[in-house]
Design a protein around this motif. Structure first.
Motif, mmCIF file in Angstrom:
data_model
loop_
_atom_site.group_PDB
_atom_site.id
_atom_site.type_symbol
_atom_site.label_atom_id
_atom_site.label_comp_id
_atom_site.label_asym_id
_atom_site.label_seq_id
_atom_site.Cartn_x
_atom_site.Cartn_y
_atom_site.Cartn_z
ATOM 1 N N ASN A 86 0.825 -1.204 0.000
ATOM 2 C CA ASN A 86 0.000 0.000 0.000
ATOM 3 C C ASN A 86 0.861 1.256 0.000
ATOM 4 O O ASN A 86 0.617 2.199 -0.756
ATOM 5 C CB ASN A 86 -0.933 0.002 1.216
ATOM 6 C CG ASN A 86 -1.944 -1.122 1.182
ATOM 7 O OD1 ASN A 86 -2.407 -1.507 0.119
ATOM 8 N ND2 ASN A 86 -2.279 -1.655 2.335
ATOM 9 N N ILE A 98 -6.443 9.780 1.045
ATOM 10 C CA ILE A 98 -7.277 8.580 1.037
ATOM 11 C C ILE A 98 -8.627 8.984 1.602
ATOM 12 O O ILE A 98 -8.706 9.608 2.662
ATOM 13 C CB ILE A 98 -6.661 7.459 1.892
ATOM 14 C CG1 ILE A 98 -5.301 7.034 1.330
ATOM 15 C CG2 ILE A 98 -7.607 6.256 1.963
ATOM 16 C CD1 ILE A 98 -4.538 6.102 2.253
ATOM 17 N N ARG A 100 -12.330 7.738 2.897
ATOM 18 C CA ARG A 100 -13.174 6.632 3.348
ATOM 19 C C ARG A 100 -14.459 7.220 3.921
ATOM 20 O O ARG A 100 -14.416 8.100 4.789
ATOM 21 C CB ARG A 100 -12.461 5.774 4.394
ATOM 22 C CG ARG A 100 -11.267 5.026 3.825
ATOM 23 C CD ARG A 100 -10.596 4.149 4.852
ATOM 24 N NE ARG A 100 -9.476 3.429 4.265
ATOM 25 C CZ ARG A 100 -8.615 2.681 4.951
ATOM 26 N NH1 ARG A 100 -8.758 2.556 6.269
ATOM 27 N NH2 ARG A 100 -7.626 2.062 4.353
ATOM 28 N N ASP A 238 -5.968 6.323 9.663
ATOM 29 C CA ASP A 238 -6.041 4.874 9.569
ATOM 30 C C ASP A 238 -6.901 4.328 10.706
ATOM 31 O O ASP A 238 -7.822 3.523 10.496
ATOM 32 C CB ASP A 238 -4.631 4.288 9.624
ATOM 33 C CG ASP A 238 -4.577 2.840 9.178
ATOM 34 O OD1 ASP A 238 -5.625 2.267 8.838
ATOM 35 O OD2 ASP A 238 -3.470 2.276 9.162
ATOM 36 N N SER A 241 -10.726 5.890 10.547
ATOM 37 C CA SER A 241 -11.630 5.369 9.525
ATOM 38 C C SER A 241 -12.130 3.977 9.882
ATOM 39 O O SER A 241 -13.295 3.641 9.611
ATOM 40 C CB SER A 241 -10.945 5.362 8.155
ATOM 41 O OG SER A 241 -9.767 4.599 8.158
ATOM 42 N N ASP A 242 -11.291 3.159 10.511
ATOM 43 C CA ASP A 242 -11.761 1.843 10.944
ATOM 44 C C ASP A 242 -12.880 1.983 11.974
ATOM 45 O O ASP A 242 -13.873 1.250 11.941
ATOM 46 C CB ASP A 242 -10.609 1.022 11.536
ATOM 47 C CG ASP A 242 -9.734 0.390 10.470
ATOM 48 O OD1 ASP A 242 -9.948 0.690 9.273
ATOM 49 O OD2 ASP A 242 -8.837 -0.391 10.819
ATOM 50 N N GLU A 255 -16.192 1.502 0.958
ATOM 51 C CA GLU A 255 -14.964 1.451 0.166
ATOM 52 C C GLU A 255 -13.946 2.490 0.628
ATOM 53 O O GLU A 255 -14.277 3.396 1.400
ATOM 54 C CB GLU A 255 -15.285 1.684 -1.309
ATOM 55 C CG GLU A 255 -15.617 3.135 -1.680
ATOM 56 C CD GLU A 255 -17.003 3.598 -1.243
ATOM 57 O OE1 GLU A 255 -17.346 4.777 -1.497
ATOM 58 O OE2 GLU A 255 -17.752 2.807 -0.641
ATOM 59 N N SER A 256 -12.714 2.347 0.137
ATOM 60 C CA SER A 256 -11.649 3.307 0.388
ATOM 61 C C SER A 256 -11.079 3.710 -0.966
ATOM 62 O O SER A 256 -10.920 2.864 -1.862
ATOM 63 C CB SER A 256 -10.556 2.670 1.254
ATOM 64 O OG SER A 256 -9.453 3.542 1.421
ATOM 65 N N PRO A 275 -11.353 -1.548 2.590
ATOM 66 C CA PRO A 275 -10.400 -1.191 3.636
ATOM 67 C C PRO A 275 -10.117 -2.276 4.648
ATOM 68 O O PRO A 275 -9.221 -2.134 5.477
ATOM 69 C CB PRO A 275 -11.065 0.020 4.309
ATOM 70 C CG PRO A 275 -12.528 -0.194 4.091
ATOM 71 C CD PRO A 275 -12.642 -0.851 2.746
#
Length: 360
Positions: A86, A98, A100, A238, A241-242, A255-256, A275
């Motif tokens: 990545n 990025i 998300r 990171d 977004s999770d 989606e990402s 993701p």
């Protein structure tokens, strides 16, 4: 009818299985737009075999095509191994942000008081990822020290900030959150400076800067009255977004998209992916949720439309609606409280695309 070219990055374990399932929507012809796929094998075994040259080749092809779709891949933890594809892809396409988006999954109750979308606009490069690391002192001793030198650039901070305000303007949202600029005024403060500057360039967009820790608390406790767009550092984004995706029901529900932007914030390269990780415990069981991968395919079509493929916009809308309508009608995998298999969900989406429920 002219088609579109998409660079496909094959991956590992369940990530590859979900990619293959989702690609059926491109290969079936039901979207009425030809999609030409160029595959690159980014499995861990092939990255090791090629010493990551396949990742560089994939990035170069993506720059040429402008569109990419990636399966989840394994990042080995060992020092001196091939590392994260990545990071190499992001650097190879000159990715800067990025995006998300957490959104309501029809028929699924969210885990927090959320109803409007939450968009995380995250740095794609720099920060904790790819930082120089070193240890000193006797290994394993109480005095051993680990150090990391992190780095961000003004240009990336500006891209994240400006794209956040443009996105908020488009969806009628507020730019919310930010880094921990009070503790780190020099390093994290650079992103805050660019957020403030972007706010002056977009005075019609509501702006509510909040420290990252308070942002987490607010997301879990406050019911927002409009969509939120959150600019963030690479590492913060990171993690954030999770959390955001899980709040709406499943990390596999959205989606990402990695973007390389020109000076006018127009995407030069857009690479969409799911993701979530490779889910090794689910390999071969046909139970993983394909929603994120299907929505990633829709995102690729959206960006094909931005690049001039007019018919791709309708195809993206049809695919996204079919995916969400399937969830609304109870065609869901175990993580969303359903009993459908991976292939059941994709079969249902294909059926909806070929025979829309409300078509005359």
């Amino acid at each position: 009818m002219s088609g579109i070219d998409v660079v496909v990055c094959d991956g590992d374990e369940t990530g590859q299985e979900l990619l293959e399932e989702a690609l059926r929507v491109f290969q079936s012809g039901v979207l009425d737009i030809p999609v030409r796929l160029e595959h690159f094998d980014l499995s861990l075994a092939n990255r090791r075999r090629t010493a990551n040259s396949v990742v560089s080749d994939a990035a170069a092809a993506m720059v040429e095509a402008g569109l990419g779709l990636k399966a989840a891949t394994i990042t080995p933890p060992g020092i001196g191994d091939v590392g994260s594809p990545n990071r190499l892809l992001r650097e190879g396409v000159d990715g800067s942000v990025i995006v998300r988006t957490g959104r309501r999954i029809p028929g699924v109750a969210p885990l927090a008081p959320v109803s409007h979308p939450i968009v995380v606009v995250r740095m794609a490069v720099g920060d904790a990822y790819g930082a120089d690391e070193v240890r000193s002192g006797n290994a394993g001793s109480p005095g051993e020290v680990a150090c990391r030198t992190e780095r961000i650039t003004r240009s990336t901070c500006r891209a994240v900030a400006d794209y956040s305000f443009v996105t908020a303007s488009t969806i009628g949202g507020v730019v919310f959150g930010g880094p921990k600029w009070t503790v780190s005024p020099v390093y994290e403060g650079m992103l805050k400076e660019e957020m403030d500057a972007a706010a002056t360039r977009h005075p019609h967009v509501p702006y509510h800067p909040v420290l990252i820790d308070a942002s987490y608390a607010a997301l879990l406790s406050d019911a927002a009255r409009q969509p939120r767009v959150i600019p963030s550092l690479n590492r913060d984004g990171d993690c954030l977004s999770d959390l955001v995706l899980a709040m709406f029901g499943s990390i596999a529900g959205a989606e990402s998209v990695l973007l390389s932007l020109d000076d006018d914030l127009t995407p030069r390269v857009a690479m969409a992916e799911a993701p979530h990780g490779t889910a090794p415990s689910l390999v071969g069981k046909n139970v993983a949720n394909p929603m994120a991968m299907l929505l990633a395919c829709a995102a690729v079509l959206d960006h094909a439309a931005i690049r001039g493929a007019a018919s791709a916009s309708n195809a993206a809308t049809r695919l996204r609606n079919a995916t969400l309508d399937a969830a609304l009608d109870g065609v869901r995998t175990l993580d969303l409280g359903g009993e459908a298999s991976t292939s059941d969900v994709v079969d249902n989406v294909l059926e909806r695309l070929q025979h829309p429920p409300h078509a005359d």
